[in-house]
Design an enzyme around this catalytic site. Structure first.
Site, short mmCIF file in Angstrom:
data_model
loop_
_atom_site.label_atom_id
_atom_site.label_comp_id
_atom_site.label_asym_id
_atom_site.label_seq_id
_atom_site.Cartn_x
_atom_site.Cartn_y
_atom_site.Cartn_z
N TRP A 324 35.09 41.06 38.23
CA TRP A 324 35.55 42.08 37.28
C TRP A 324 36.49 41.47 36.25
O TRP A 324 36.52 41.89 35.09
CB TRP A 324 36.26 43.20 38.04
CG TRP A 324 36.86 44.27 37.17
CD1 TRP A 324 36.26 45.41 36.74
CD2 TRP A 324 38.19 44.31 36.61
NE1 TRP A 324 37.11 46.15 35.95
CE2 TRP A 324 38.30 45.49 35.85
CE3 TRP A 324 39.28 43.45 36.68
CZ2 TRP A 324 39.48 45.83 35.18
CZ3 TRP A 324 40.45 43.79 36.01
CH2 TRP A 324 40.55 44.96 35.28
N HIS A 325 37.25 40.46 36.67
CA HIS A 325 38.25 39.87 35.77
C HIS A 325 37.63 39.02 34.67
O HIS A 325 38.30 38.77 33.66
CB HIS A 325 39.25 39.03 36.57
CG HIS A 325 40.26 39.85 37.31
ND1 HIS A 325 40.02 40.41 38.54
CD2 HIS A 325 41.52 40.24 36.97
CE1 HIS A 325 41.08 41.08 38.93
NE2 HIS A 325 42.00 41.01 37.99
N GLY A 326 36.43 38.56 34.84
CA GLY A 326 35.84 37.79 33.75
C GLY A 326 34.65 36.97 34.17
O GLY A 326 34.36 36.79 35.36
#
Length: 482
Positions: A324-326
């Site tokens: 989700w963070h990247g």
């Protein structure tokens, strides 16, 4: 528009005055919020306003259809329409080039070269946050936990509410949406409390995070020339940079919301005072971790099944959290590391050992708690190296440099004296947060602890320090890129 910008310093008081002096009726208040939020978001790039509007229309329409549809297969189809549209936009803007590049690399590994052009895609600010927020609405309506709204303006305000639109907290529809149905009345005590939280959030962002970023960036960008002790210093600075930056944003968002009569959930609960990794994840980015728990982990079976299911679900939830963070393998390794940290606690049934505040009612922690905090902090610091590194090669070379003989040498960092001042400021912030750890934010109890002259002196000192360290150029928040 950044919270720590001149633009926002002008926008906020103007919006505040118009909201309370002009918008006397509920519907007008909500219209003001929608218009103000679109101005706030469109300040970056007006083209992405269409994306928010489209997502709003889709989820509102799906909710209305779910209200009257009784057939389970049709209800599932409506739910999946919302999920696919929302995650489809998120996947395209955030992960298209990542999957494309890895697809090409996979073929190259087996000796086949293919030529595919990547796209110059601009990531819409805050898309990961408002996508999950609107999904919570559709899922809760589908599960009949929430009555779908008939008020499109109220729903639009829920989706685009400017204080938390860009980087959270990711609010549940069951908690935030009903607040748009009730007329807000200005309350001075809530406004003062909100201003206090905004002040502390700005301190953490401007004085702690931006300061630490200068040194963390220098060390990480030149890690090949740094000795082990300097690399540890770089990891330490990034550890406090990301906390000051993200929790500072959350404090400003929550405090700003309170100015307009809204209550947002606590997003950080002093996570670096955690005594194990399970407690850390109950205190770090609470709105995201609880979102994954309720909408992914529990539907997968949670921790109710056997050992294999517990292990599977733990790794799924942490890998997804990392992803989700990247679009970078470093984030997934960061997630896997935390899964490895968490799993022994879960399997031994110790993942809910520390539910209360550490050293509650006492100034000092016990020796056991103190060492537990140090160990947990060290584990999170190590994992942050992967989070900050530009790729896996960089992360592994950085770690190899840390665990070298030069670890015990004097840091060969040119700005060591300047960095020492930042360390002093970090220690000061840690002390303030420790003293306020039993509250929702560090300065919450200031009203009760000190008389007015002392309070205003403390406020003046904080404002002065923020003014000293405020940069002339705008400094974006780290989580804007997520």
């Amino acid at each position: 528009m950044l919270f720590n910008s001149i633009d926002f310093a002008v926008f906020l008081p103007l919006f505040f005055l118009c909201y309370w002096l002009v918008a006397k009726r509920l519907r007008l208040q909500n219209i003001f919020i929608v218009v103000g939020s679109y101005i706030f978001y469109g300040w970056w790039d007006w083209r992405f306003l269409a994306l928010i509007l489209f997502s709003t229309v889709i989820d509102y329409s799906v909710g209305r259809k779910l209200l009257v549809e009784k057939r389970d297969n049709r209800r599932k189809m409506l739910l999946w329409t919302s999920v696919i549209v929302n995650l489809g936009f998120l996947g395209f803007f955030k992960y298209y080039n990542f999957f494309l590049d890895n697809f090409v690399d996979a073929f190259a590994f087996f000796g086949t070269k293919i030529s595919v052009s990547s796209l110059n895609i601009i990531l819409p600010v805050g898309i990961s946050f408002y996508t999950f927020q609107t999904l919570s609405y559709t899922i809760d309506v589908y599960k009949r936990k929430l009555e779908p709204t008939k008020d499109f303006i109220a729903f639009s305000a829920f989706v685009c509410f400017f204080p938390q639109l860009v980087a959270g907290p990711i609010e549940r529809a069951t908690q935030l949406l009903p607040q748009f149905y009730k007329k807000r009345v200005f309350e001075l005590d809530k406004a003062k409390d909100g201003m206090r939280q905004i002040l502390w959030g700005l301190f953490k962002k401007v004085v702690i995070a931006d300061n630490c970023a200068t040194f963390a960036n220098d060390i990480f960008n030149n890690s090949g020339h740094m000795n082990g002790s300097a690399l540890v210093l770089g990891a330490l600075f990034f550890t406090f940079q990301i906390y000051g930056d993200f929790s500072g944003y959350s404090d400003i968002a929550i405090g700003t919301s309170r100015l307009f009569g809204f209550h947002l959930m606590q997003n950080f609960a002093f996570p670096y005072f955690s005594r194990d990794i399970a407690e850390f994840w109950r205190r770090w980015h609470i709105s995201l971790s609880t979102w994954f728990r309720d909408y992914v982990y529990i539907p997968l079976g949670g921790s109710r099944g056997g050992i294999r299911m517990k292990i599977r679900n733990t790794f799924i939830i942490f890998v997804i959290s990392g992803f989700w963070h990247g679009a970078n393998w470093t984030f997934m390794v960061w997630g896997v590391l935390h899964a490895l940290y968490f799993l022994p606690l879960l399997l031994m049934g110790k993942n809910r050992t520390h539910l209360g505040v550490v050293a509650e009612g006492n100034i000092w922690p016990s020796i056991k708690d103190f060492f537990s905090i140090i160990v947990t902090f060290s584990l999170t610091l190590f994992a942050w190296i992967f989070f900050r590194a530009k790729d896996l090669d960089h992360a592994f070379s950085y770690i190899a440099g840390v665990f070298s003989k030069s670890l015990f040498e004097r840091p060969n960092f040119l700005h060591l004296r300047m960095a020492f001042v930042s360390v002093v400021l970090i220690v000061l912030a840690v002390v303030v947060e420790w003293l306020g750890r039993e509250n929702k934010y560090a300065l919450e109890s200031l009203e009760r602890r000190f008389n007015r002259p002392y309070r205003w002196f403390i406020y003046a000192v904080i404002v002065f320090v923020i003014g000293v360290y405020m940069k002339t150029e705008e400094s974006p928040f780290i989580y804007f890129q997520f």
